[in-house]
Design a protein around this motif. Structure first.
Motif, mmCIF file in Angstrom:
data_model
loop_
_atom_site.group_PDB
_atom_site.id
_atom_site.type_symbol
_atom_site.label_atom_id
_atom_site.label_comp_id
_atom_site.label_asym_id
_atom_site.label_seq_id
_atom_site.Cartn_x
_atom_site.Cartn_y
_atom_site.Cartn_z
ATOM 1 N N GLN A 81 34.785 46.360 37.654
ATOM 2 C CA GLN A 81 35.181 46.590 36.261
ATOM 3 C C GLN A 81 36.137 45.503 35.772
ATOM 4 O OE1 GLN A 81 36.581 50.661 36.300
ATOM 5 N NE2 GLN A 81 34.527 51.456 35.875
ATOM 6 N N LEU A 82 37.005 45.023 36.665
ATOM 7 C CA LEU A 82 37.920 43.946 36.264
ATOM 8 C C LEU A 82 37.147 42.688 35.889
ATOM 9 C CD1 LEU A 82 40.774 44.439 38.886
ATOM 10 C CD2 LEU A 82 40.825 45.033 36.440
ATOM 11 N N LEU A 83 36.042 42.453 36.556
ATOM 12 C CA LEU A 83 35.203 41.290 36.221
ATOM 13 C C LEU A 83 34.280 41.593 35.048
ATOM 14 C CD1 LEU A 83 34.360 40.099 39.834
ATOM 15 C CD2 LEU A 83 36.174 39.293 38.303
ATOM 16 N N ALA A 84 33.904 42.857 34.897
ATOM 17 C CA ALA A 84 33.034 43.249 33.783
ATOM 18 C C ALA A 84 33.709 43.033 32.432
ATOM 19 C CB ALA A 84 32.605 44.704 33.937
ATOM 20 N N ILE A 85 35.028 42.954 32.437
ATOM 21 C CA ILE A 85 35.745 42.602 31.203
ATOM 22 C C ILE A 85 35.115 41.338 30.609
ATOM 23 C CG2 ILE A 85 37.939 41.714 30.281
ATOM 24 C CD1 ILE A 85 39.333 43.417 32.556
ATOM 25 N N HIS A 124 48.055 46.053 20.071
ATOM 26 C CA HIS A 124 46.668 46.034 20.542
ATOM 27 C C HIS A 124 46.589 45.349 21.907
ATOM 28 C CE1 HIS A 124 42.312 45.433 20.601
ATOM 29 N NE2 HIS A 124 42.542 44.156 20.810
ATOM 30 N N LYS A 125 47.230 44.205 22.032
ATOM 31 C CA LYS A 125 47.197 43.465 23.295
ATOM 32 C C LYS A 125 47.926 44.244 24.391
ATOM 33 C CE LYS A 125 44.977 40.185 21.266
ATOM 34 N NZ LYS A 125 43.543 40.045 21.458
ATOM 35 N N ARG A 126 49.015 44.917 24.058
ATOM 36 C CA ARG A 126 49.746 45.723 25.029
ATOM 37 C C ARG A 126 48.860 46.860 25.552
ATOM 38 N NH1 ARG A 126 52.708 50.167 25.862
ATOM 39 N NH2 ARG A 126 52.271 51.060 23.832
ATOM 40 N N LEU A 127 48.136 47.509 24.652
ATOM 41 C CA LEU A 127 47.255 48.602 25.058
ATOM 42 C C LEU A 127 46.114 48.107 25.953
ATOM 43 C CD1 LEU A 127 47.153 50.620 21.715
ATOM 44 C CD2 LEU A 127 48.341 51.254 23.838
ATOM 45 N N LEU A 128 45.602 46.922 25.692
ATOM 46 C CA LEU A 128 44.584 46.344 26.567
ATOM 47 C C LEU A 128 45.165 46.077 27.952
ATOM 48 C CD1 LEU A 128 42.703 43.836 24.232
ATOM 49 C CD2 LEU A 128 41.830 45.987 25.161
ATOM 50 N N SER A 129 46.376 45.560 27.998
ATOM 51 C CA SER A 129 47.019 45.292 29.283
ATOM 52 C C SER A 129 47.212 46.581 30.074
ATOM 53 C CB SER A 129 48.357 44.583 29.059
ATOM 54 O OG SER A 129 48.916 44.206 30.298
ATOM 55 N N GLN A 137 45.059 49.450 39.227
ATOM 56 C CA GLN A 137 45.680 50.439 40.131
ATOM 57 C C GLN A 137 44.635 51.098 41.019
ATOM 58 O OE1 GLN A 137 47.778 52.848 37.243
ATOM 59 N NE2 GLN A 137 49.753 51.948 37.831
ATOM 60 N N LYS A 138 43.450 51.283 40.507
ATOM 61 C CA LYS A 138 42.377 51.905 41.289
ATOM 62 C C LYS A 138 41.880 50.998 42.408
ATOM 63 C CE LYS A 138 40.866 54.621 37.325
ATOM 64 N NZ LYS A 138 39.824 54.754 36.293
ATOM 65 N N THR A 139 42.166 49.699 42.318
ATOM 66 C CA THR A 139 41.788 48.760 43.384
ATOM 67 C C THR A 139 42.851 48.718 44.466
ATOM 68 O OG1 THR A 139 42.886 46.818 42.440
ATOM 69 C CG2 THR A 139 40.612 47.256 41.717
ATOM 70 N N ASN A 140 43.969 49.387 44.232
ATOM 71 C CA ASN A 140 45.128 49.370 45.135
ATOM 72 C C ASN A 140 45.804 48.002 45.198
ATOM 73 O OD1 ASN A 140 44.965 52.142 45.856
ATOM 74 N ND2 ASN A 140 43.255 51.632 47.221
ATOM 75 N N ALA A 141 45.645 47.214 44.147
ATOM 76 C CA ALA A 141 46.350 45.935 44.080
ATOM 77 C C ALA A 141 47.853 46.199 44.171
ATOM 78 C CB ALA A 141 46.013 45.216 42.776
ATOM 79 N N GLN A 142 48.564 45.309 44.843
ATOM 80 C CA GLN A 142 50.007 45.491 45.027
ATOM 81 C C GLN A 142 50.765 45.436 43.706
ATOM 82 O OE1 GLN A 142 52.167 44.426 48.191
ATOM 83 N NE2 GLN A 142 50.572 45.093 49.585
ATOM 84 N N ASP A 143 50.301 44.600 42.790
ATOM 85 C CA ASP A 143 50.971 44.442 41.493
ATOM 86 C C ASP A 143 49.931 44.592 40.381
ATOM 87 O OD1 ASP A 143 52.595 43.814 39.341
ATOM 88 O OD2 ASP A 143 52.841 41.696 39.894
ATOM 89 N N PRO A 144 49.529 45.830 40.098
ATOM 90 C CA PRO A 144 48.468 46.013 39.088
ATOM 91 C C PRO A 144 48.865 45.524 37.698
ATOM 92 C CG PRO A 144 49.328 48.133 39.842
ATOM 93 C CD PRO A 144 49.952 47.083 40.697
ATOM 94 N N GLU A 145 50.130 45.658 37.338
ATOM 95 C CA GLU A 145 50.571 45.186 36.015
ATOM 96 C C GLU A 145 50.507 43.657 35.944
ATOM 97 O OE1 GLU A 145 52.301 47.504 37.801
ATOM 98 O OE2 GLU A 145 51.854 49.251 36.555
ATOM 99 N N GLY A 146 50.909 42.996 37.038
ATOM 100 C CA GLY A 146 50.823 41.535 37.077
ATOM 101 C C GLY A 146 49.385 41.062 37.014
ATOM 102 N N LEU A 147 48.510 41.734 37.746
ATOM 103 C CA LEU A 147 47.086 41.404 37.714
ATOM 104 C C LEU A 147 46.536 41.601 36.309
ATOM 105 C CD1 LEU A 147 44.377 40.676 38.981
ATOM 106 C CD2 LEU A 147 44.239 43.019 39.880
ATOM 107 N N ALA A 148 46.917 42.690 35.670
ATOM 108 C CA ALA A 148 46.460 42.965 34.299
ATOM 109 C C ALA A 148 46.921 41.874 33.337
ATOM 110 C CB ALA A 148 46.967 44.328 33.840
ATOM 111 N N ARG A 149 48.179 41.455 33.469
ATOM 112 C CA ARG A 149 48.691 40.392 32.582
ATOM 113 C C ARG A 149 47.913 39.098 32.779
ATOM 114 N NH1 ARG A 149 53.563 42.429 34.344
ATOM 115 N NH2 ARG A 149 53.850 40.615 35.708
ATOM 116 N N GLN A 150 47.624 38.757 34.038
ATOM 117 C CA GLN A 150 46.878 37.522 34.305
ATOM 118 C C GLN A 150 45.472 37.591 33.715
ATOM 119 O OE1 GLN A 150 47.025 36.670 38.507
ATOM 120 N NE2 GLN A 150 49.264 36.775 38.538
ATOM 121 N N LEU A 151 44.821 38.738 33.859
ATOM 122 C CA LEU A 151 43.481 38.884 33.293
ATOM 123 C C LEU A 151 43.510 38.851 31.772
ATOM 124 C CD1 LEU A 151 41.983 41.557 35.714
ATOM 125 C CD2 LEU A 151 41.536 39.084 35.672
#
Length: 189
Positions: A81-85, A124-129, A137-151
């Protein structure tokens, strides 16, 4: 003007602003393009900025709902799903009426961060993040918020470049960058 007529006005105004920009579309032109008199517009919106805010709220709802549906349809697992974005973005870039992001435009035309239009674009951008972080978080990434910001950074850059250049290559390149980011984030698990 009934609620349905008001909704129709907001939808038509959204299309006009998306195509022509916020400052470039004056009330006379908006009345002509929407088929609604200025008097009728002003019965529901005291100012043009109030109408712009209504169009941004509608676009936010439409875009985030569309993106969520497409991501979930394109991939079942969170990592996918992260790549499906970026697969969903490619679909959007291919639409005949693609003209970049309405929220990027809004923040560019209303640059004061305290202005309600700028703040709505930022929200809008905050809600997407937040949505991307929920998936991460469902991938168990250590820093899901950081990953979200990078994406989100890759997504926003892709939108701008797709508007400026050949969108197919931009979408593919953005997906490759996103895959590298996701792979790195999940390698730490």
């Amino acid at each position: 003007m009934s609620a349905s007529k008001r909704d129709e006005l907001v939808q038509k105004a959204l299309a006009s602003f998306y195509k022509g920009g916020f400052h470039a579309i004056g009330m006379d032109r908006l009345a002509k393009e929407t088929g609604v008199s200025k008097t009728a517009i002003y019965k529901h919106f005291r100012t043009k900025e109030e109408l712009i805010l209504a169009t941004l709220r509608l676009r936010d709802e439409q875009f985030r709902n569309w993106l969520r549906r497409r991501i979930e349809a394109l991939a079942a697992e969170p990592e996918g799903q992260l790549l499906a974005i970026f697969d969903a973005l490619e679909e959007w870039f291919e639409e005949a009426g693609f003209r970049s992001c309405m929220f990027i435009k809004a923040s560019s035309e209303y640059q004061d961060s305290s202005h309600p239009i700028h703040a709505t674009a930022a929200e809008h951008k905050r809600l997407l993040s937040i949505y991307f972080a929920e998936i991460a978080q469902k991938t168990n990434a250590q820093d899901p918020e950081g990953l979200a910001r990078q994406l989100l950074i890759v997504k926003e850059g892709a939108i701008v470049l797709a508007h400026l250049h050949e969108h197919k290559q931009v979408a593919a390149d953005a997906r490759t960058v996103a895959k590298n980011i996701v792979d790195t984030a999940l390698a730490d698990i």
